[in-house]
Enzyme design. Structure first.
Site, PDB file in Angstrom:
ATOM      1  N   LYS A  13       0.828  -1.215   0.000  1.00 60.40           N
ATOM      2  CA  LYS A  13       0.000   0.000   0.000  1.00 60.40           C
ATOM      3  C   LYS A  13       0.860   1.261   0.000  1.00 60.40           C
ATOM      4  O   LYS A  13       0.647   2.175  -0.793  1.00 60.40           O
ATOM      5  CB  LYS A  13      -0.927   0.043   1.240  1.00 60.40           C
ATOM      6  CG  LYS A  13      -1.864  -1.139   1.349  1.00 60.40           C
ATOM      7  CD  LYS A  13      -2.763  -1.027   2.578  1.00 60.40           C
ATOM      8  CE  LYS A  13      -2.017  -1.051   3.907  1.00 60.40           C
ATOM      9  NZ  LYS A  13      -1.297  -2.311   4.187  1.00 60.40           N
ATOM     10  N   ARG A  88      -9.485   1.179   8.644  1.00 53.59           N
ATOM     11  CA  ARG A  88      -9.085  -0.188   8.999  1.00 53.59           C
ATOM     12  C   ARG A  88     -10.161  -0.914   9.792  1.00 53.59           C
ATOM     13  O   ARG A  88      -9.956  -2.082  10.148  1.00 53.59           O
ATOM     14  CB  ARG A  88      -7.818  -0.122   9.856  1.00 53.59           C
ATOM     15  CG  ARG A  88      -6.524  -0.389   9.124  1.00 53.59           C
ATOM     16  CD  ARG A  88      -5.403  -0.247  10.139  1.00 53.59           C
ATOM     17  NE  ARG A  88      -4.224  -0.998   9.825  1.00 53.59           N
ATOM     18  CZ  ARG A  88      -3.145  -0.467   9.246  1.00 53.59           C
ATOM     19  NH1 ARG A  88      -3.130   0.786   8.887  1.00 53.59           N
ATOM     20  NH2 ARG A  88      -2.090  -1.215   9.033  1.00 53.59           N
ATOM     21  N   ARG A 160      11.178  -1.470  11.403  1.00 54.94           N
ATOM     22  CA  ARG A 160      10.127  -1.158  12.374  1.00 54.94           C
ATOM     23  C   ARG A 160      10.058  -2.229  13.455  1.00 54.94           C
ATOM     24  O   ARG A 160      10.170  -3.407  13.156  1.00 54.94           O
ATOM     25  CB  ARG A 160       8.771  -1.087  11.643  1.00 54.94           C
ATOM     26  CG  ARG A 160       8.538   0.234  10.960  1.00 54.94           C
ATOM     27  CD  ARG A 160       7.363   0.212  10.027  1.00 54.94           C
ATOM     28  NE  ARG A 160       6.144  -0.412  10.569  1.00 54.94           N
ATOM     29  CZ  ARG A 160       4.983  -0.467   9.905  1.00 54.94           C
ATOM     30  NH1 ARG A 160       4.895   0.059   8.700  1.00 54.94           N
ATOM     31  NH2 ARG A 160       3.938  -1.039  10.445  1.00 54.94           N
TER      32      ARG A 160
HETATM   33  P1  ADP Z   1       1.228  -1.667   7.620  1.00 52.84           P
HETATM   34  O1  ADP Z   1       2.432  -1.257   6.865  1.00 52.84           O
HETATM   35  O2  ADP Z   1       1.333  -2.955   8.309  1.00 52.84           O
HETATM   36  O3  ADP Z   1      -0.016  -1.601   6.800  1.00 52.84           O
HETATM   37  P2  ADP Z   1       0.908   0.883   9.053  1.00 52.84           P
HETATM   38  O4  ADP Z   1       2.179   1.596   8.949  1.00 52.84           O
HETATM   39  O5  ADP Z   1      -0.222   1.314   8.182  1.00 52.84           O
HETATM   40  O6  ADP Z   1       1.155  -0.687   8.883  1.00 52.84           O
HETATM   41  O7  ADP Z   1       0.388   0.907  10.555  1.00 52.84           O
HETATM   42  C1  ADP Z   1       1.246   0.590  11.628  1.00 52.84           C
HETATM   43  C2  ADP Z   1       0.447   0.570  12.921  1.00 52.84           C
HETATM   44  O8  ADP Z   1      -0.134   1.870  13.166  1.00 52.84           O
HETATM   45  C3  ADP Z   1      -0.757  -0.384  12.945  1.00 52.84           C
HETATM   46  O9  ADP Z   1      -0.386  -1.718  13.297  1.00 52.84           O
HETATM   47  C4  ADP Z   1      -1.649   0.261  14.002  1.00 52.84           C
HETATM   48  O10 ADP Z   1      -1.181   0.006  15.315  1.00 52.84           O
HETATM   49  C5  ADP Z   1      -1.440   1.758  13.718  1.00 52.84           C
HETATM   50  N1  ADP Z   1      -2.422   2.235  12.732  1.00 52.84           N
HETATM   51  C6  ADP Z   1      -2.171   2.735  11.486  1.00 52.84           C
HETATM   52  N2  ADP Z   1      -3.304   3.071  10.866  1.00 52.84           N
HETATM   53  C7  ADP Z   1      -4.318   2.774  11.727  1.00 52.84           C
HETATM   54  C8  ADP Z   1      -5.728   2.856  11.670  1.00 52.84           C
HETATM   55  N3  ADP Z   1      -6.360   3.325  10.585  1.00 52.84           N
HETATM   56  N4  ADP Z   1      -6.438   2.468  12.756  1.00 52.84           N
HETATM   57  C9  ADP Z   1      -5.836   2.016  13.857  1.00 52.84           C
HETATM   58  N5  ADP Z   1      -4.522   1.880  13.974  1.00 52.84           N
HETATM   59  C10 ADP Z   1      -3.744   2.237  12.926  1.00 52.84           C
HETATM   60  P1  ADP Z   2       2.158  -1.927   3.227  1.00 53.16           P
HETATM   61  O1  ADP Z   2       2.140  -0.420   3.214  1.00 53.16           O
HETATM   62  O2  ADP Z   2       0.949  -2.506   2.529  1.00 53.16           O
HETATM   63  O3  ADP Z   2       2.343  -2.497   4.580  1.00 53.16           O
HETATM   64  P2  ADP Z   2       4.772  -1.641   1.925  1.00 53.16           P
HETATM   65  O4  ADP Z   2       4.515  -0.754   0.766  1.00 53.16           O
HETATM   66  O5  ADP Z   2       5.409  -1.061   3.124  1.00 53.16           O
HETATM   67  O6  ADP Z   2       3.377  -2.391   2.352  1.00 53.16           O
HETATM   68  O7  ADP Z   2       5.609  -2.884   1.397  1.00 53.16           O
HETATM   69  C1  ADP Z   2       6.055  -3.898   2.294  1.00 53.16           C
HETATM   70  C2  ADP Z   2       7.455  -4.368   1.876  1.00 53.16           C
HETATM   71  O8  ADP Z   2       7.366  -5.069   0.642  1.00 53.16           O
HETATM   72  C3  ADP Z   2       8.450  -3.233   1.650  1.00 53.16           C
HETATM   73  O9  ADP Z   2       9.700  -3.662   2.100  1.00 53.16           O
HETATM   74  C4  ADP Z   2       8.439  -3.029   0.136  1.00 53.16           C
HETATM   75  O10 ADP Z   2       9.697  -2.552  -0.348  1.00 53.16           O
HETATM   76  C5  ADP Z   2       8.152  -4.431  -0.373  1.00 53.16           C
HETATM   77  N1  ADP Z   2       7.327  -4.449  -1.594  1.00 53.16           N
HETATM   78  C6  ADP Z   2       6.297  -3.627  -1.912  1.00 53.16           C
HETATM   79  N2  ADP Z   2       5.759  -3.965  -3.111  1.00 53.16           N
HETATM   80  C7  ADP Z   2       6.468  -5.032  -3.559  1.00 53.16           C
HETATM   81  C8  ADP Z   2       6.398  -5.861  -4.744  1.00 53.16           C
HETATM   82  N3  ADP Z   2       5.481  -5.659  -5.703  1.00 53.16           N
HETATM   83  N4  ADP Z   2       7.284  -6.869  -4.859  1.00 53.16           N
HETATM   84  C9  ADP Z   2       8.203  -7.098  -3.889  1.00 53.16           C
HETATM   85  N5  ADP Z   2       8.326  -6.371  -2.757  1.00 53.16           N
HETATM   86  C10 ADP Z   2       7.466  -5.354  -2.587  1.00 53.16           C
END
Ligand code: ADP
Ligand code: ADP
Ligand code: ZN
Length: 216
Positions: A13, A88, A160
């Site tokens: 995402k 979420r 992280r």
């Molecule tokens: P991911 O990369 O796993 O999608 P995010 O960076 O979006 O994770 O979120 C990291 C953490 O921040 C989540 O596990 C949650 O604790 C908090 N968080 C982010 N967005 C939300 C949301 N919309 N509602 C509740 N908690 C959130």
């Molecule tokens: P989210 O926001 O949904 O949690 P991220 O964009 O942070 O996901 O991506 C999670 C991890 O996967 C990062 O380390 C990113 O560089 C890697 N990644 C994202 N898209 C791809 C893809 N299409 N193929 C391989 N690795 C990817």
């Protein structure tokens, strides 16, 4: 355009929102980045949010909806935005409809990036983030030119705390129980497009742009 990125942790995402933001020149708003910034700045909200984030739980809806409402009301959002990591929960999705109604706008599209669980775990365990600009990397799939250093700003890359294996499992459970139902919510509204996230980053971006009616 007002776009929501939906999908499990590690689906891409943030990566795709960054690419779309650059190509379409609209804001990328990530609630996760906002919370991590608040934790770093040690604000009261950040200290509260950290307790939940560290355990892989969601930050309470009232807190999250509050920061999103404030952010979307800012002038720079008037032209549109890509929401990454929000909503979420069903409650957040309903609150978002209310917020957009107040701002006299409506959602244009919800992009649902689907990826299998095994791939997600591999992506999350290798994810690295820039301390300074939040740019996303992966130790194998998207490494920086110089190890540990951000290509964009020279900032230091870190892993992280919540990308540790045990917390990852908890986050995937939380996603399945609390967030996955939003797929049906947005499908029923006719807003959902499912994109296969198990492809190269560039191909995923192309598919999203095509779904939005734009060419690369
Ligand atoms: P991911 O990369 O796993 O999608 P995010 O960076 O979006 O994770 O979120 C990291 C953490 O921040 C989540 O596990 C949650 O604790 C908090 N968080 C982010 N967005 C939300 C949301 N919309 N509602 C509740 N908690 C959130
Ligand atoms: P989210 O926001 O949904 O949690 P991220 O964009 O942070 O996901 O991506 C999670 C991890 O996967 C990062 O380390 C990113 O560089 C890697 N990644 C994202 N898209 C791809 C893809 N299409 N193929 C391989 N690795 C990817
Ligand atoms: Zn950087």
């Amino acid at each position: 355009m007002k776009i929501v990125m939906l999908g499990p942790p590690g689906a891409g995402k943030g990566t795709q929102a960054d690419a779309l933001s650059e190509k379409m020149e609209i804001l990328h708003i990530s609630t996760g980045d906002m919370f991590r910034r608040a934790v770093k700045d040690q604000t009261a909200m950040g200290l509260e949010a950290k307790k939940y984030m560290d355990s892989g739980a969601l930050v309470p809806d009232e807190v999250t909806i509050g920061i999103v409402r404030e952010r979307l009301a800012m002038r720079d959002c008037a032209k549109g935005f890509i929401l990454d990591g929000f909503p979420r929960t069903a409650y957040q999705a309903e609150a978002l409809d209310g917020i957009l109604g107040e701002l006299e706008g409506a959602m244009d599209a919800v992009i649902y990036i689907s990826v299998d669980t095994e791939t997600l775990i591999g992506r999350l365990s290798g994810r690295r983030i820039c301390k300074n600009c939040s740019a996303l990397y992966h130790v194998s799939y998207n490494p920086p030119k110089k190890e540990g250093v951000c290509d964009k700003c020279g900032g230091e890359l870190y892993q992280r705390d919540d990308d540790q294996e045990e917390t990852v499992r908890r986050r995937l459970e939380v996603y399945n129980s609390q967030t996955l139902p939003l797929v049906g919510y947005y499908r029923d509204k006719g807003l959902l497009t499912e994109i296969h996230g198990n492809q190269r980053r560039e191909k995923v971006t192309e598919d999203i742009l095509a779904a939005l009616g734009r060419s690369g």
